[in-house]
Design an enzyme around this catalytic site. Structure first.
Site, PDB file in Angstrom:
ATOM      1  N   GLU A  27       0.833  -1.213   0.000  1.00  0.00           N
ATOM      2  CA  GLU A  27       0.000   0.000   0.000  1.00  0.00           C
ATOM      3  C   GLU A  27       0.867   1.262   0.000  1.00  0.00           C
ATOM      4  O   GLU A  27       2.074   1.208   0.270  1.00  0.00           O
ATOM      5  CB  GLU A  27      -0.935  -0.002   1.211  1.00  0.00           C
ATOM      6  CG  GLU A  27      -0.199  -0.022   2.546  1.00  0.00           C
ATOM      7  CD  GLU A  27      -0.982   0.618   3.683  1.00  0.00           C
ATOM      8  OE1 GLU A  27      -1.499   1.738   3.506  1.00  0.00           O
ATOM      9  OE2 GLU A  27      -1.034   0.003   4.763  1.00  0.00           O
ATOM     10  N   LYS A 162      -3.123  -2.212  15.985  1.00  0.00           N
ATOM     11  CA  LYS A 162      -2.656  -1.363  17.090  1.00  0.00           C
ATOM     12  C   LYS A 162      -3.764  -1.164  18.092  1.00  0.00           C
ATOM     13  O   LYS A 162      -4.928  -1.080  17.701  1.00  0.00           O
ATOM     14  CB  LYS A 162      -2.320   0.018  16.555  1.00  0.00           C
ATOM     15  CG  LYS A 162      -1.097   0.094  15.711  1.00  0.00           C
ATOM     16  CD  LYS A 162      -0.732   1.571  15.569  1.00  0.00           C
ATOM     17  CE  LYS A 162       0.556   1.732  14.812  1.00  0.00           C
ATOM     18  NZ  LYS A 162       0.386   1.484  13.377  1.00  0.00           N
TER      19      LYS A 162
HETATM   20  N1  PSU Z   1      -2.533   1.464  10.686  1.00  0.00           N
HETATM   21  C1  PSU Z   1      -1.201   1.492  10.788  1.00  0.00           C
HETATM   22  N2  PSU Z   1      -0.457   2.106   9.837  1.00  0.00           N
HETATM   23  C2  PSU Z   1      -1.045   2.690   8.737  1.00  0.00           C
HETATM   24  C3  PSU Z   1      -2.471   2.632   8.617  1.00  0.00           C
HETATM   25  C4  PSU Z   1      -3.167   2.014   9.608  1.00  0.00           C
HETATM   26  O1  PSU Z   1      -0.669   0.959  11.744  1.00  0.00           O
HETATM   27  O2  PSU Z   1      -0.336   3.252   7.885  1.00  0.00           O
HETATM   28  C5  PSU Z   1      -3.129   3.211   7.404  1.00  0.00           C
HETATM   29  C6  PSU Z   1      -3.408   2.096   6.373  1.00  0.00           C
HETATM   30  O3  PSU Z   1      -3.277   2.644   5.073  1.00  0.00           O
HETATM   31  C7  PSU Z   1      -4.846   1.747   6.645  1.00  0.00           C
HETATM   32  C8  PSU Z   1      -5.407   3.104   6.975  1.00  0.00           C
HETATM   33  O4  PSU Z   1      -5.525   1.139   5.567  1.00  0.00           O
HETATM   34  O5  PSU Z   1      -4.406   3.751   7.742  1.00  0.00           O
HETATM   35  C9  PSU Z   1      -6.701   3.012   7.737  1.00  0.00           C
HETATM   36  O6  PSU Z   1      -7.269   4.288   7.809  1.00  0.00           O
HETATM   37  P1  PSU Z   1      -8.751   4.437   8.369  1.00  0.00           P
HETATM   38  O7  PSU Z   1      -8.659   3.997   9.799  1.00  0.00           O
HETATM   39  O8  PSU Z   1      -9.070   5.883   8.204  1.00  0.00           O
HETATM   40  O9  PSU Z   1      -9.606   3.523   7.541  1.00  0.00           O
END
Ligand code: PSU
Ligand code: MN
Length: 307
Positions: A27, A162
């Site tokens: 990603e 996390k």
């Molecule tokens: N969690 C992490 N590192 C990240 C992300 C999430 O530990 O970089 C990023 C990923 O791209 C994930 C996104 O798909 O955040 C999720 O965002 P949201 O919670 O807004 O869906």
């Protein structure tokens, strides 16, 4: 093979897919919004090298000038890393406007799964996924990543979730959506910075071949769901749970006090945790991504052996 008119598959990636050689999708939100420059770019390039060293072809996913890209050049990775949060974070709901307007975008886990599946890539490595946020019972903040895992047949290799998230609710959500949650060499869901979370996973599998066999069976039955493979951070890079949990609690409290919401929440928390831990969390984050890249490349290789 390149059927979708919005999609560009890098020539090396297209060739590997045609020859049934392993490919691993990656990603780009982790590059633009998940880590600071220049560590983000250094990490992304090193991840590509690790995937190659383990016999697979890397395919970083992003949107450049409105084109969906499966496979980025080093220069494109550098560009996204430097631009950082100036680039749009693109989840499923952002795709139509970003593509129609010819914008650039960094893909989340959800969007990377969509593009990987369009391209015919079965395995995707990242750090952490989005999930059910703490307090979601009132905010309804649940990442689109979970819905995507419920409907797009791509294997996502991560280091668990996390504890900025509610891990228990995240697992319940995945169960509802029918997503297998695999512990790689563990019966416990890893908590990203630490190897343990206190929550059990559905199944422990111990080799890339076992993981590949489970995914192969899932696809063979025509199940349309994804699979979540959770790979604990190597012991030597894991953090002290007391230190990291305190930092996470502080970050979550500050986000709440400042009224941070929507797509800004996750990037805000990640940056805050890095600040509070003085960069230790960034080092752990980088190492666990390397570890996931290795497992994903090996598993992609085993999948190709299965046909
Ligand atoms: N969690 C992490 N590192 C990240 C992300 C999430 O530990 O970089 C990023 C990923 O791209 C994930 C996104 O798909 O955040 C999720 O965002 P949201 O919670 O807004 O869906
Ligand atoms: Mn959200």
């Amino acid at each position: 093979m390149n059927m979708n008119r919005y999609l560009d598959i890098a020539p090396e990636v297209a060739q590997a897919l045609k020859d049934n050689k392993p490919v691993v999708a990656l990603e780009s939100t982790i590059i633009s919004h998940g880590m600071p420059y220049p560590q983000n770019v250094e990490t992304a390039l090193k991840v590509n090298q690790i995937i190659r060293d383990n016999g697979a072809v890397p395919a970083t996913v992003a949107i450049i000038g409105g084109r969906l890209k499966a496979g980025l050049s080093d220069a494109e990775i550098e560009y996204l890393g430097k631009a950082g949060s100036k680039v749009s974070k693109v989840s499923r709901r952002d795709l139509p406007v970003v593509v129609a307007k010819g914008m650039d975008g960094a893909t989340t886990v959800a969007t990377t799964m969509i593009v990987a599946h369009m391209a015919g890539i079965r395995v995707f490595a990242t750090g952490g996924i989005g999930g059910v946020h703490r307090g979601a019972e009132t905010t309804m903040d649940i990442s689109a990543d979970l819905e995507e895992l419920g409907q797009t047949p791509v294997m996502v290799v991560c280091a668990g979730a996390k504890s900025i998230l509610d891990l228990g609710l995240t697992l319940e959500y995945l169960e509802t959506k029918g997503v297998p949650v695999i512990g790689y060499g563990t019966k416990e869901l890893p908590a990203f910075y630490t190897r343990k979370s206190g929550f059990g996973v559905d199944y422990e599998l111990d080799t890339p071949a076992e993981v590949a066999a489970a995914f192969h069976a899932q696809r063979g039955m025509g199940l349309k769901t994804g699979m979540l493979v959770t790979n604990p951070i190597p012991e030597e890079f894991s953090m002290d749970p007391a230190v990291i949990n305190k930092a996470i609690d502080e970050a979550v409290a500050e986000a709440k006090a400042k009224g941070i919401h929507g797509k800004d929440t996750t990037p805000f928390l990640l940056a805050k945790i890095k600040d509070i831990t003085g960069g230790d969390s960034l080092d752990s984050n980088i190492q666990l991504v390397f570890n996931n890249a290795r497992l994903a490349a090996q598993t992609a290789g085993e999948l190709c052996r299965l046909g």
